[in-house]
Write a protein that holds these residues in place. Sequence first.
Motif, PDB file in Angstrom:
ATOM      1  N   LEU A 119       0.566  -1.083  -0.265  1.00 48.94           N
ATOM      2  CA  LEU A 119      -0.357  -0.375   0.460  1.00 48.94           C
ATOM      3  C   LEU A 119       0.465   1.293   0.376  1.00 48.94           C
ATOM      4  O   LEU A 119       0.396   2.245  -0.617  1.00 48.94           O
ATOM      5  N   ASP A 120       2.363   0.970   0.379  1.00 46.29           N
ATOM      6  CA  ASP A 120       2.726   2.494   0.777  1.00 46.29           C
ATOM      7  C   ASP A 120       3.038   2.767  -0.992  1.00 46.29           C
ATOM      8  O   ASP A 120       3.533   3.540  -1.149  1.00 46.29           O
TER       9      ASP A 120
ATOM     10  N   GLY B 217       0.847   4.413  -2.592  1.00 43.83           N
ATOM     11  CA  GLY B 217      -0.009   5.590  -2.233  1.00 43.83           C
ATOM     12  C   GLY B 217       1.245   6.586  -2.929  1.00 43.83           C
ATOM     13  O   GLY B 217       1.270   7.477  -3.776  1.00 43.83           O
TER      14      GLY B 217
ATOM     15  N   GLY C 166      -0.655   7.318  -5.567  1.00 43.64           N
ATOM     16  CA  GLY C 166      -1.740   7.597  -5.017  1.00 43.64           C
ATOM     17  C   GLY C 166      -2.352   9.208  -5.040  1.00 43.64           C
ATOM     18  O   GLY C 166      -4.379   9.325  -5.057  1.00 43.64           O
TER      19      GLY C 166
ATOM     20  N   SER D  89      -8.571   5.233  -3.212  1.00 47.16           N
ATOM     21  CA  SER D  89      -7.771   4.626  -2.249  1.00 47.16           C
ATOM     22  C   SER D  89      -7.555   3.087  -3.039  1.00 47.16           C
ATOM     23  O   SER D  89      -7.536   2.921  -4.083  1.00 47.16           O
TER      24      SER D  89
ATOM     25  N   ARG E 265      -6.262   1.383   1.801  1.00 46.01           N
ATOM     26  CA  ARG E 265      -6.002   3.170   2.606  1.00 46.01           C
ATOM     27  C   ARG E 265      -6.988   3.863   1.403  1.00 46.01           C
ATOM     28  O   ARG E 265      -6.522   3.004   0.484  1.00 46.01           O
ATOM     29  N   ARG E 266      -7.250   5.114   1.981  1.00 49.74           N
ATOM     30  CA  ARG E 266      -7.162   6.278   1.396  1.00 49.74           C
ATOM     31  C   ARG E 266      -6.482   7.360   0.914  1.00 49.74           C
ATOM     32  O   ARG E 266      -5.654   7.674   1.942  1.00 49.74           O
ATOM     33  N   PHE E 267      -6.551   7.867  -0.074  1.00 48.72           N
ATOM     34  CA  PHE E 267      -5.413   8.654  -0.523  1.00 48.72           C
ATOM     35  C   PHE E 267      -6.148  10.047  -0.898  1.00 48.72           C
ATOM     36  O   PHE E 267      -7.608  10.206  -1.218  1.00 48.72           O
TER      37      PHE E 267
END
Length: 122
Positions: free
Chosen positions: A80-81, A84, A88, A93, A118-120
């Motif tokens: 996810l990092d 993003g 991102g 998300s 994860r939301r961006f």
Amino acid sequence: MDKIRVQNLRFYTYNGVLPEEKKLGQQIALDLELALPLAKAGQTDNVLDTVSYAEVTAKVQEFVENNQFDLMEALVSGVLDVIGADFGQQLTSALVRVRKYSVPMAGNYDYIEIEMERRFDA
């Protein structure tokens, strides 16, 4: 929200808490779910108006193949990092699921699955 899904990316990794997992390795599979507006891309037929799932997949593959973790939670968080950091700004998300098929524990099951989202701020 519109979504792009990449299902069942398979990898052979050496992740796990136990020494046997780090030595022998195991197969895992990842699902990616990328949320973003797709209406413009649908009208323009231009890849610049969407996110390239080929590029996302290549970045995820590079990360998974070049990192090792004790916990699948850490692997998913790292994926996810990467998503993003590189995509991102285009995404609302991202959701990542990882399935680990060979878990050294008693019981009758197909796999263990971890899911994180994860939301961006797009």
